[in-house]
Structure formats: structure tokens, C-alpha cells
Design an enzyme around this catalytic site. Structure first.
Site, PDB file in Angstrom:
ATOM      1  N   ASP A 127       0.804  -1.228   0.000  1.00 18.80           N
ATOM      2  CA  ASP A 127       0.000   0.000   0.000  1.00 18.80           C
ATOM      3  C   ASP A 127       0.834   1.275   0.000  1.00 18.80           C
ATOM      4  OD1 ASP A 127       0.968   0.080   2.599  1.00 18.80           O
ATOM      5  OD2 ASP A 127      -0.985  -0.284   3.546  1.00 18.80           O
ATOM      6  N   ASP A 134      -0.051 -11.054   6.001  1.00 15.48           N
ATOM      7  CA  ASP A 134      -0.249 -10.289   4.778  1.00 15.48           C
ATOM      8  C   ASP A 134       1.139  -9.887   4.281  1.00 15.48           C
ATOM      9  OD1 ASP A 134      -1.887  -9.240   2.825  1.00 15.48           O
ATOM     10  OD2 ASP A 134      -2.410  -7.422   3.938  1.00 15.48           O
TER      11      ASP A 134
END
Length: 223
Positions: free
Chosen positions: A37, A145
Site C-alpha cells: 500500500d 499479509d
């Protein structure tokens, strides 16, 4: 080819010699996902139990001297972003190193984990050692993740600001692109993006068994 010693050097660089949180070795199992991100990692903020924090970079991918206090680039006016060096890399066909986001409910910032993949396919039996550098409220307690350029923005997006990311190259919000677009990524992210297609053989969200806090080689030097 990256040397086996790179993790030791980068651990010092990325975490500013952060202390690895001690824990009693324990096993577990679950699944992995992937994300990238570009935001300031959660473990870059000052918090109890850390003598130092994960290093962050400016919008030009250069280390920030005030990374601990700088606002995340995913917020308006923020100047702190994820460094490209937090990409994964392979040591051999069966061993790799990288970084991951873990559950915000039990963050364990800078803890290391050894993941052995159990999903059927070319990744089965491979091992990846990861350091927890980020947290997510949408990450479960049995989920890692994995930080991986091209893995999808997830809940936040700083890549559009930092790298002028577009969906035709970077893919879906969750999971990223379904095809190898790594050659179209900014140069500092291409190797980390290719990790998914080379070392992981394109296998998506493989399951794992883990060992917390593996012994970490402290006497390694860059070759």
C-alpha cells in the site's frame, strides 16, 4: 543473486537496528495474503516494547530522518511512505526473506516468523522468514499479509501519490494484478514484484505452518 546475508543488513537498515521482540517459540498455521500500500508501516510509530522502529522513506524512496513522527503518506499532507527495500527476496529455490503485516489485535511489531508453506503446488515445502513490520485491522490472527509490490493496495493507497500507480498496471485493490506486470513497475519495485511470479511461481495466498521467533543469525555480513 541476493546473498544469504542480505536480511541481516536490511534488518538493521529497515528497523534502524530495532530490537526483535522476544517470544517463546510456538507453532501455528493459517493462510497468507499479499499487499503493497506504500503507506507508513504501523511499526514505524513509537510504541511500548520497541527500542527502535521500522524505517520509513520519503516520496522519493529516500530514508526519512524523522520517520517516527512524520505523518503517513496515505493521509493528506503526509510525507512518510513504505521503503522499497521492504520487498521480499529469494535466497534459494526453497528459502526466502521478507516482511508482513499481522493482526492489529496482536501486533508483535518486529517479531520474526518462519513460515513453511503447505498448500499443494510448486510452493509446498518452501520456507519464508518474515518480520512483522505492519498491522491491519482487516488481518486475522492466523493470517500473514506479505509485503509484496503488486500485491494490491488493500484498505489504504499511498502508491498513487508515491509512484503514480494506476489500476491497469497495479491491478485490483485486493490481490493486485492477475498477470505479471512487473516490468511496468518503477525500477526499485520490479524485483520485489517478480518474487510472486518467480519464487512463489504465481501461487496465490498459500497456507503455512509457522514457528515464532526463529533463531536469527547475528554474525552475518554483506558479501
Amino acid at each position: 543473486m541476493p546473498s544469504f546475508t542480505r536480511f541481516a543488513a536490511l534488518a538493521g537498515l529497515l528497523t534502524s537496528s530495532a530490537s526483535f521482540v522476544a517470544a517463546v517459540a510456538a507453532s501455528g498455521s493459517g493462510t497468507t495474503t499479499r499487499y503493497w500500500d506504500c503507506c507508513k508501516p504501523s511499526c514505524a510509530w513509537s510504541q511500548p516494547g520497541l527500542t527502535s522502529t521500522v524505517k520509513t522513506c520519503d516520496i522519493n524512496d529516500q530514508p526519512l530522518a524523522n520517520g517516527v513522527t512524520a505523518q503517513s503518506g496515505c493521509q493528506e499532507g503526509g510525507t512518510s511512505f513504505m521503503c522499497s527495500d521492504q520487498s521480499p527476496w529469494a535466497i534459494s529455490d526453497n528459502l526466502a526473506y521478507g516482511f508482513a503485516a499481522v493482526s492489529a489485535s496482536d501486533p508483535k511489531c518486529c517479531q520474526c516468523y518462519r513460515l513453511t508453506f503447505t498448500s499443494e503446488g510448486p510452493i509446498k515445502g518452501k520456507t519464508m522468514i518474515v518480520q512483522a513490520t505492519n498491522t491491519g485491522h482487516d488481518v486475522s490472527g492466523t493470517q500473514f499479509d506479505l509485503a509484496m509490490p503488486g500485491g494490491g493496495f488493500g484498505y489504504f493507497d499511498g502508491c498513487s501519490r508515491e509512484w503514480n500507480a494506476t489500476s491497469d498496471v497495479w491491478g485490483a485493490q485486493y490481490g493486485g494484478s492477475n498477470t505479471n506486470q512487473c516490468h511496468r513497475y518503477p525500477a526499485p519495485l520490479q524485483k520485489g514484484c517478480s518474487f510472486r511470479w518467480d519464487w512463489m511461481k504465481g501461487q496465490s495466498n498459500p497456507k503455512y505452518i509457522s514457528l515464532f521467533s526463529p533463531t536469527f543469525p547475528t554474525n552475518l555480513q554483506m558479501s
